[in-house]
Each structure stands twice: as C-alpha cells, then as structure tokens.
Design an enzyme around this catalytic site. Structure first.
Site, PDB file in Angstrom:
ATOM      1  CB  SER A   1      -0.972  -0.024   1.183  1.00  0.00           C
ATOM      2  OG  SER A   1      -1.892   1.025   1.111  1.00  0.00           O
TER       3      SER A   1
ATOM      4  CG  ASP B   1      -2.997   3.886  -1.499  1.00  0.00           C
ATOM      5  OD1 ASP B   1      -3.692   3.864  -2.537  1.00  0.00           O
ATOM      6  OD2 ASP B   1      -3.183   3.093  -0.557  1.00  0.00           O
TER       7      ASP B   1
ATOM      8  CG  ASP C   1      -6.285   0.516  -0.748  1.00  0.00           C
ATOM      9  OD1 ASP C   1      -5.465   1.455  -0.796  1.00  0.00           O
ATOM     10  OD2 ASP C   1      -6.343  -0.284   0.213  1.00  0.00           O
TER      11      ASP C   1
END
Length: 452
Positions: free
Chosen positions: A101, A242, A246
């Site tokens: 992430s 990011d 998401d």
C-alpha cells in the site's frame, strides 16, 4: 505449548522484503490458503502493485497454489480493487493482492480476499496463521497440479464497469489532475477518467516500484506538486492515490488539500441511509448525516471492520478518513478509482469542491501520542476503560470497540487507543470549541501520564 506467531496486521501481512516478507513465507501462505479453501480445482486470483519484489512473490505464490491443486488467474500489475472485483466476477474461491500500500518501496505484503470481494476477517487470518505455523498443507500428485491463466484483459472490464457505476456525465467534462504515485493506478485511474469524458492531466503515472516521483502515502507532505499543478492549470479537482490505489484523496480547485473527514462526509451525504466509519472519524459526519435523516455506525480502525459492518447493517457507503472508501453497490473492496470518479460526479452535480467543503463546519482537533511500552499497553487500556469516563461530567456516549471513545453532550469527543505498530498510546480529540478541546486535551494527558 508455543503460541502461534501473528502474521496479519490491520491490512494483511506486511514488512520489508527478505526480512519479514520472505519467499518462504509467501510460499507457505499460498499453500495454507489452498488448504483453507479446499485445494483441488479451486480458483485463486492474484494481482500485484508496482513494487520490484512483486513479480517474484507472485511467481512463488502461484507455484504454491498450483502445487496444492489450485488454478491461478493472473491479473498482473493492477490496483487492489481490481483483485477484489475480479475475485467476485470470475467466481474465484479467493484473491491475493501483493502490496504494501503506502509503505516505502522496500516493503511488500500479502492481502487475502473472499469470493465475494470482501477482505479476509480476523478469524480467517488466524486460521491461515495456524496452517502456516503447523506447515499443514496438502501437496497434490503430478497429475493434479493446477494451471495458470492470464486474465490481465479483465482490467478493461473493470474500467468500463466503474465508469458506468460512477454516474458521471460525459457531456459535462471537467479538468482533472490525477497523481498516481507511480503505483498500480498509473494506467487505470487516468484511463477511467478519460473514458468518463474528463480532460485528464497526469502526474507520476509511470509504473515504478521505487516511487521516484513522490512517496506513496497521499498526504500533504507528499502532494505539493499536485496542489501546485491544480492551481496553475485552473483544474476543477486533483486526485491522489497510494501505491495500490485503494485510497483516494482530493485537492480542491484552489490547490488546497481537502480535509479528509469532510471529504468522507461529502460522499456519505450522496448515499444517505446508514453509513459506516471508524472510531477515529470526525463528528462532522454524524452531524451532517443527522440533517438528512441518515445515521452513522462506527467500527474499529481498518477497512475490513467497515466492510463487515456494511454487510451486517445494509450500509449504503463506508470509509475511513484516510481515503479508504467502500462502495457496496459495486464491490466490498476499497476502491480509490471509483472514489475518484464519484468525487468528480459530486462536483458536476453540486458545484465547486471548495464550497462543498466549506459548507461543513470546522471543529478544532488534536492528534497526539504518549510513549507506552508495548508490554504495558493492556494494563493501561484496562484502566482507561474502567476509570477514564470519571474524569468528565458531560459524557453522552462511550464506545469501547477499539480503545475508548467518549462523546460529550456538545458533540465533542476524545479517543484513546493503543498504536498497533509502535510503543505509543494515541490521543485523538475534537472539540466543538477550542476551549473545550483544550480542557479535553489537558485531562487526557494528565490521566495517561498518571497511569503509565
């Protein structure tokens, strides 16, 4: 009897490549997942973000699944929401996203998805941990090995479907600057906006796992270029993702980074009904939802908790202030691309983003941390849960689902919760007035310092 080591955090397994995230661990997690879902003839979707270690981890996990009799559907380099959606639409038995992430490039991770596009719950993660710890795998014979299929073309269906679901008017084009962080959204996010009829300018839209343009965390410190570009080009909005896309954060037409809680509130108002957020989100969401006859439910921090509550309570929308939003009318996987499209739609419908944000009242806030050894956290939090409310005389509501959150009669609130990754106890508070906030801050700090 030894305790089973904890692998999963609040968003999957995550750590530095070759330290916490080893190829041996990736292989064992794949074998454990195969055992958990039933092995032979089961289907598993795999996607990865742009990190340089992603491909080799994908290879190892695919081998572990095939070795256990599962067929593997490879998406290639995609945003996390594509994995959730493909798992749902391809009727796969599980999904794997290889991503860390917003963490730096030397990190990677593994996040697991159910057949309905919902992230694995804690009890499922504990089962995987047990299987990994006990090396409890089922390795099949040579003539039962699974097959590998390329489904990278599914990305086009995903783009078409989110554009259709977004409600954007293609005959009302806006100028949109999108900063993809050189992450997994680098192709798909700009392409979705273009297919929706928008005039798109891209920043950091070349996939590169070293993240050369900016750090993948979409916060004010990393979005200076986006803010300047929006203002210089007189764009209607800027969007930032990011590393795995998401999440979505927006910049208004004046080049100002949107308040995360207000942005969440703007989207929640579009849906109405029951919306779900986490314990650390602002009371402005509750106040605005009350005005339109809606209501707000709160969960522990983490998108999987939000998703579970949406499912259980028939929520219309859910999200965290971090920009992780869930759209249950599409898929239960957090989706930064659909979130971006829908923010563009609110601007088409309701006017300038700055005016929408200004219409939501500001409340002064503090976010602090108090040093506390990990070994003391449990004892400290038990005292907080038992005694903290006695420090105040205007308590309206107490939530203990993730730390202790006290709401007051004037809608001010304070949250004390332990950090899941660092030796700190965190204090988050929001006051209806600065004076009340100062009082809450003083009482909270004195209370914690007396018991730590």
């Amino acid at each position: 009897m030894k305790s089973i080591p904890k692998l999963f955090g609040t968003s999957g397994i995550r750590g530095k490549y070759q330290e916490e995230i080893t190829l041996e661990l990736a292989l064992d997690v794949a074998r454990a997942l195969a055992k958990y879902i039933g092995g032979k003839n089961k289907k598993v979707v795999i996607g990865r973000d742009t990190r340089t270690s992603g491909k080799i981890i994908e290879n190892v996990m695919s081998a572990g699944l095939q070795q256990s009799g599962c067929d593997v559907l490879l998406l290639g380099m995609v945003p996390t929401p594509v994995v959730g959606y493909a798992t749902l639409k391809k009727e796969a038995d599980a999904g794997i996203m290889i991503t860390a992430s917003h963490n730096p490039s030397q990190y990677n991770g593994i996040k697991l998805w159910n057949s309905d596009g919902l992230a694995y719950k804690q009890d499922q993660e504990r089962t995987i941990e047990k299987l990994v710890y006990e090396k409890d795998f089922n390795i099949v014979k040579w003539n039962e090995i699974g097959k590998e299929y390329d489904i990278s073309s599914f990305k086009d269906k995903y783009i078409d479907d989110i554009v259709a679901k977004s409600g954007i008017n293609p005959l009302k084009p806006l100028k949109v600057v999108v900063d993809c962080a050189c992450g997994a959204g680098s192709y798909l996010s700009p392409e979705a906006l273009r297919r929706a009829g928008m005039n798109v300018i891209t920043l950091n839209a070349q996939p590169d796992g070293s993240f050369p343009g900016r750090r993948p965390e979409p916060n004010e410190a990393n979005l200076g270029e986006l803010m300047k570009t929006v203002k210089a080009l007189n764009a209607d909005v800027g969007l930032a993702h990011d590393g795995d896309a998401d999440r979505m954060i927006a910049v208004d037409e004046n080049g100002n980074l949107s308040d995360f809680d207000k942005l969440l509130t703007i989207m929640a108002k579009e849906f109405g009904g029951t919306v779900v957020t986490t314990v650390d989100a602002s009371a402005c969401l509750d106040i605005q939802m009350q005005k339109i006859g809606g209501n707000v439910l709160r969960t522990p921090v983490g998108d999987v908790h939000v998703a579970e509550s949406i499912n259980k309570n028939k929520g219309t929308f859910g999200g965290e202030p971090s920009g992780t939003w869930l759209h249950p009318d599409f898929c239960m996987c957090p989706d930064g691309l659909l979130s971006g499209l829908r923010i563009v739609r609110t601007i088409q419908k309701n006017g300038k983003l700055s005016k929408q944000l200004d219409a939501i009242e500001n409340y002064p806030t503090i976010r602090q941390k108090v040093t506390c050894e990990n070994s003391k956290k449990k004892t400290v939090m038990s005292i907080v849960e038992e005694k903290f409310e006695e420090e105040f005389d205007d308590v309206k509501e107490i939530l203990t689902i993730d730390g202790v959150r006290i709401s007051f009669e004037d809608d001010s609130w304070v949250l004390i919760r332990p950090s899941g990754t660092e030796p700190y106890i965190r204090i988050t508070a929001e006051g209806k007035t600065q004076e009340h906030l100062n009082s809450i801050e003083k009482i909270s700090n004195e209370f914690l310092n007396n018991i730590i």
